[in-house]
Motif scaffolding. Structure first.
Motif, PDB file in Angstrom:
ATOM      1  N   ARG A 167       0.868  -1.173   0.000  1.00 48.66           N
ATOM      2  CA  ARG A 167       0.000   0.000   0.000  1.00 48.66           C
ATOM      3  C   ARG A 167       0.903   1.220   0.000  1.00 48.66           C
ATOM      4  NH1 ARG A 167      -5.517   0.576   2.233  1.00 48.66           N
ATOM      5  NH2 ARG A 167      -5.978   2.793   2.167  1.00 48.66           N
ATOM      6  N   ALA A 168       0.634   2.140  -0.923  1.00 48.98           N
ATOM      7  CA  ALA A 168       1.513   3.301  -1.068  1.00 48.98           C
ATOM      8  C   ALA A 168       0.681   4.546  -1.308  1.00 48.98           C
ATOM      9  CB  ALA A 168       2.480   3.085  -2.236  1.00 48.98           C
ATOM     10  N   GLU A 169       1.296   5.702  -1.151  1.00 49.55           N
ATOM     11  CA  GLU A 169       0.586   6.941  -1.447  1.00 49.55           C
ATOM     12  C   GLU A 169       1.535   7.968  -2.054  1.00 49.55           C
ATOM     13  OE1 GLU A 169      -1.166   8.654   2.038  1.00 49.55           O
ATOM     14  OE2 GLU A 169       0.747   9.143   2.967  1.00 49.55           O
ATOM     15  N   ALA A 170       0.931   8.876  -2.834  1.00 41.72           N
ATOM     16  CA  ALA A 170       1.706   9.933  -3.480  1.00 41.72           C
ATOM     17  C   ALA A 170       0.773  11.113  -3.711  1.00 41.72           C
ATOM     18  CB  ALA A 170       2.295   9.441  -4.795  1.00 41.72           C
ATOM     19  N   GLU A 171       1.366  12.239  -4.103  1.00 41.76           N
ATOM     20  CA  GLU A 171       0.563  13.448  -4.293  1.00 41.76           C
ATOM     21  C   GLU A 171      -0.428  13.309  -5.448  1.00 41.76           C
ATOM     22  OE1 GLU A 171       0.095  16.473  -2.858  1.00 41.76           O
ATOM     23  OE2 GLU A 171       1.131  15.561  -1.162  1.00 41.76           O
ATOM     24  N   THR A 172       0.047  12.786  -6.596  1.00 39.51           N
ATOM     25  CA  THR A 172      -0.787  12.707  -7.789  1.00 39.51           C
ATOM     26  C   THR A 172      -0.593  11.343  -8.448  1.00 39.51           C
ATOM     27  OG1 THR A 172       0.934  13.453  -9.311  1.00 39.51           O
ATOM     28  CG2 THR A 172      -0.354  15.176  -8.222  1.00 39.51           C
ATOM     29  N   VAL A 173      -1.421  11.056  -9.445  1.00 36.61           N
ATOM     30  CA  VAL A 173      -1.272   9.810 -10.196  1.00 36.61           C
ATOM     31  C   VAL A 173       0.102   9.749 -10.861  1.00 36.61           C
ATOM     32  CG1 VAL A 173      -2.111   8.505 -12.177  1.00 36.61           C
ATOM     33  CG2 VAL A 173      -3.728   9.505 -10.590  1.00 36.61           C
ATOM     34  N   ASN A 174       0.568  10.884 -11.368  1.00 34.81           N
ATOM     35  CA  ASN A 174       1.896  10.898 -11.980  1.00 34.81           C
ATOM     36  C   ASN A 174       2.986  10.589 -10.948  1.00 34.81           C
ATOM     37  OD1 ASN A 174       0.889  11.421 -14.511  1.00 34.81           O
ATOM     38  ND2 ASN A 174       1.112  13.644 -14.344  1.00 34.81           N
ATOM     39  N   ASP A 175       2.861  11.186  -9.764  1.00 40.57           N
ATOM     40  CA  ASP A 175       3.836  10.904  -8.705  1.00 40.57           C
ATOM     41  C   ASP A 175       3.787   9.426  -8.320  1.00 40.57           C
ATOM     42  OD1 ASP A 175       4.633  13.533  -8.606  1.00 40.57           O
ATOM     43  OD2 ASP A 175       3.249  14.072  -7.000  1.00 40.57           O
ATOM     44  N   LEU A 176       2.582   8.893  -8.284  1.00 43.18           N
ATOM     45  CA  LEU A 176       2.428   7.480  -7.948  1.00 43.18           C
ATOM     46  C   LEU A 176       3.118   6.623  -9.008  1.00 43.18           C
ATOM     47  CD1 LEU A 176       0.939   5.563  -5.936  1.00 43.18           C
ATOM     48  CD2 LEU A 176      -0.930   5.511  -7.584  1.00 43.18           C
ATOM     49  N   GLY A 177       2.900   6.966 -10.279  1.00 42.07           N
ATOM     50  CA  GLY A 177       3.563   6.236 -11.355  1.00 42.07           C
ATOM     51  C   GLY A 177       5.073   6.302 -11.218  1.00 42.07           C
ATOM     52  N   ARG A 178       5.570   7.482 -10.864  1.00 43.72           N
ATOM     53  CA  ARG A 178       7.028   7.634 -10.711  1.00 43.72           C
ATOM     54  C   ARG A 178       7.545   6.832  -9.518  1.00 43.72           C
ATOM     55  NH1 ARG A 178       5.772  13.361 -11.141  1.00 43.72           N
ATOM     56  NH2 ARG A 178       5.524  13.725 -13.381  1.00 43.72           N
ATOM     57  N   LEU A 179       6.773   6.843  -8.428  1.00 45.57           N
ATOM     58  CA  LEU A 179       7.157   6.065  -7.243  1.00 45.57           C
ATOM     59  C   LEU A 179       7.303   4.593  -7.614  1.00 45.57           C
ATOM     60  CD1 LEU A 179       7.440   5.588  -4.126  1.00 45.57           C
ATOM     61  CD2 LEU A 179       4.956   5.363  -4.063  1.00 45.57           C
ATOM     62  N   VAL A 180       6.335   4.096  -8.372  1.00 47.71           N
ATOM     63  CA  VAL A 180       6.353   2.673  -8.733  1.00 47.71           C
ATOM     64  C   VAL A 180       7.521   2.381  -9.673  1.00 47.71           C
ATOM     65  CG1 VAL A 180       5.119   0.842  -9.948  1.00 47.71           C
ATOM     66  CG2 VAL A 180       3.882   2.360  -8.381  1.00 47.71           C
ATOM     67  N   VAL A 181       7.651   3.178 -10.729  1.00 46.93           N
ATOM     68  CA  VAL A 181       8.680   2.877 -11.728  1.00 46.93           C
ATOM     69  C   VAL A 181      10.082   3.155 -11.196  1.00 46.93           C
ATOM     70  CG1 VAL A 181       9.621   3.579 -13.960  1.00 46.93           C
ATOM     71  CG2 VAL A 181       7.168   3.154 -13.719  1.00 46.93           C
ATOM     72  N   ALA A 182      10.242   4.282 -10.492  1.00 48.88           N
ATOM     73  CA  ALA A 182      11.600   4.686 -10.103  1.00 48.88           C
ATOM     74  C   ALA A 182      12.065   4.003  -8.821  1.00 48.88           C
ATOM     75  CB  ALA A 182      11.661   6.208  -9.939  1.00 48.88           C
ATOM     76  N   LYS A 183      11.134   3.763  -7.891  1.00 49.47           N
ATOM     77  CA  LYS A 183      11.545   3.246  -6.594  1.00 49.47           C
ATOM     78  C   LYS A 183      11.172   1.768  -6.407  1.00 49.47           C
ATOM     79  CE  LYS A 183      13.197   7.156  -5.267  1.00 49.47           C
ATOM     80  NZ  LYS A 183      12.365   8.159  -4.596  1.00 49.47           N
ATOM     81  N   VAL A 184       9.884   1.479  -6.505  1.00 47.95           N
ATOM     82  CA  VAL A 184       9.448   0.105  -6.216  1.00 47.95           C
ATOM     83  C   VAL A 184      10.054  -0.865  -7.227  1.00 47.95           C
ATOM     84  CG1 VAL A 184       7.464  -1.432  -6.050  1.00 47.95           C
ATOM     85  CG2 VAL A 184       7.331   0.877  -5.089  1.00 47.95           C
ATOM     86  N   GLN A 185       9.933  -0.539  -8.517  1.00 48.02           N
ATOM     87  CA  GLN A 185      10.423  -1.469  -9.543  1.00 48.02           C
ATOM     88  C   GLN A 185      11.948  -1.557  -9.561  1.00 48.02           C
ATOM     89  OE1 GLN A 185       8.579  -0.585 -13.316  1.00 48.02           O
ATOM     90  NE2 GLN A 185       6.628  -1.434 -12.684  1.00 48.02           N
ATOM     91  N   GLY A 186      12.589  -0.646  -8.836  1.00 43.39           N
ATOM     92  CA  GLY A 186      14.040  -0.722  -8.752  1.00 43.39           C
ATOM     93  C   GLY A 186      14.533  -1.779  -7.764  1.00 43.39           C
ATOM     94  N   VAL A 187      13.600  -2.362  -7.013  1.00 43.18           N
ATOM     95  CA  VAL A 187      13.984  -3.376  -6.033  1.00 43.18           C
ATOM     96  C   VAL A 187      14.309  -4.685  -6.751  1.00 43.18           C
ATOM     97  CG1 VAL A 187      13.180  -4.730  -4.063  1.00 43.18           C
ATOM     98  CG2 VAL A 187      12.573  -2.299  -4.248  1.00 43.18           C
ATOM     99  N   ALA A 188      15.461  -5.238  -6.476  1.00 42.63           N
ATOM    100  CA  ALA A 188      15.892  -6.475  -7.142  1.00 42.63           C
ATOM    101  C   ALA A 188      14.940  -7.617  -6.814  1.00 42.63           C
ATOM    102  CB  ALA A 188      17.312  -6.823  -6.698  1.00 42.63           C
ATOM    103  N   GLY A 189      14.576  -8.417  -7.814  1.00 42.92           N
ATOM    104  CA  GLY A 189      13.756  -9.599  -7.587  1.00 42.92           C
ATOM    105  C   GLY A 189      12.304  -9.435  -7.995  1.00 42.92           C
ATOM    106  N   ILE A 190      11.903  -8.210  -8.370  1.00 42.60           N
ATOM    107  CA  ILE A 190      10.524  -7.985  -8.824  1.00 42.60           C
ATOM    108  C   ILE A 190      10.428  -8.282 -10.315  1.00 42.60           C
ATOM    109  CG2 ILE A 190       8.785  -6.204  -9.254  1.00 42.60           C
ATOM    110  CD1 ILE A 190       9.592  -4.844  -6.693  1.00 42.60           C
ATOM    111  N   THR A 191       9.389  -9.025 -10.718  1.00 44.06           N
ATOM    112  CA  THR A 191       9.209  -9.296 -12.144  1.00 44.06           C
ATOM    113  C   THR A 191       8.027  -8.537 -12.746  1.00 44.06           C
ATOM    114  OG1 THR A 191       7.959 -11.288 -11.611  1.00 44.06           O
ATOM    115  CG2 THR A 191      10.300 -11.569 -12.079  1.00 44.06           C
ATOM    116  N   ARG A 192       6.956  -8.303 -11.953  1.00 42.06           N
ATOM    117  CA  ARG A 192       5.803  -7.545 -12.450  1.00 42.06           C
ATOM    118  C   ARG A 192       5.172  -6.788 -11.301  1.00 42.06           C
ATOM    119  NH1 ARG A 192       4.678  -5.631 -16.918  1.00 42.06           N
ATOM    120  NH2 ARG A 192       2.488  -5.456 -16.366  1.00 42.06           N
TER     121      ARG A 192
END
Lengths: 77, 77, 77, 77, 77, 77, 77, 77
Positions: free
Chosen positions: E43-68
């Protein structure tokens, strides 16, 4: 005899090569490129379900560039 | 002319780059990042279904970072 | 000419009847029952992608007992 | 403003009507029939994600013949 | 503020590590291992949908071991 | 005790080896090759849901050639 | 003999009844409720793939409350 | 105690009502509307996996407008 459709997903950019190579495998009747969730649809036949399973695992899945196969045996209801 | 949407899944962290690179491919009309089960949605056009298939396999799927594409041809019913 | 595989899901218990009825639709080359995530796999052809779309929506989907169809146009890469 | 693609599955035989009706909903920019796992792809916009959710639930999903919608918000990364 | 659930698939054997690492990312409120088609639910939160997209792509998806990852924004209807 | 089915997808060509290796893991009652969207179906048991999760992540997913596992706990309603 | 797992989705609230009724069908070896994307997992056997297809379509799918079945024949590779 | 996320698909147009009604079920900790392939995400808890299964089948799935639920038990690895 058991016949089946094999729905195949390939690595990106490999659909054409995969269909060509699969076409030459004994037991394969037809292999065509498609668009949509699958990349290649194959029609194959074997003596039994076990033979069909072996054909898929040992021969079809041995083709470079395949990522997933989904075997759908044809049934006569 | 045939137009299609191409729904694209990318490697994690690659959505933005993939959309940028695809935007520059001839025949691609638009490429945008989305959230959800797909990462990039592209609109493209080609002369025929075969040309569309070639565009996807030869050009779009050649972009580094793409793991799956799902081509949905637009039809006029 | 455009050819396509149409992967069909039917209401439970309707696969056999659906395949029989679809076999008689003009443009349908073959319709067979399968096991797995789909219940019937059809091969059909039409002049254009639009004609193919109309064949699926107007004729194939009009067959009682069908719940989902997935059209996979065959492409020559 | 938030824009989104809405990927829609319809009851068999209803794709064309669904696309026509959705085209007339305020906030919908485009609605087209496609082949593949989805039947209609819509592009829509709203002020906020919540407004977009309301547009989909209150307006788009109110169109007769729709069985599933999948909203994919467009993000600018 | 926009909140969202992020449904994550990991490489085999990596679920536990992935959840631990994601827990420490700013904007992530909770990250738990689950069984089923997904391995970790965040569960995550961000200011806007764009910020949320950036959080997912830049931070969450940067974690090793994630495939989708599959982002499901929470909406108030 | 909690029992579960574990539906497994393997790398192409690895189904048979994966089933053999999994059969020898303590807590695994049965492991068989299947055709369709999954390659191997396993039945396993553990003391608790957490133990089952650990069995899957630490032992089953450690087997070389597995790409995805889907754990379906058996429930007595 | 051919054995298969049949992965079943039921109408909401019907899983328990469906498993009970299926348990009594000749050829069904076991039927259990599970959580996850499927609601009931059945093990069945028949003489041939065609008999298995008939068992599923004529008997199993005749049970009230089933919405989808996915037959996965067991293969000995 | 066992906790789980329950990912819910609803009939079109019913997401908001379903979330409201589920919120009032004992054992449900939270129920929220989301966009994407699921319509409502619920967090619930029960004494055992069997109790959790009963909660989902007897109570959650009894809510009008739900078409599919996917239970993902939380595990502590």
């Amino acid at each position: 005899m058991v016949q089946a459709y094999i729905l195949i997903q390939t690595e990106v950019g490999k659909a054409s090569t995969v269909a060509d190579v699969i076409s030459g495998i004994p037991g394969v009747l037809q292999a065509e490129d498609v668009t949509g969730p699958y990349d290649v649809i194959v029609r194959a036949e074997a003596e039994t379900v076990n033979d069909l399973g072996r054909l898929v695992v040992a021969k079809v899945q041995g083709v470079a560039g395949i990522t997933r196969t989904l075997t759908c045996p044809i049934v006569h209801l």
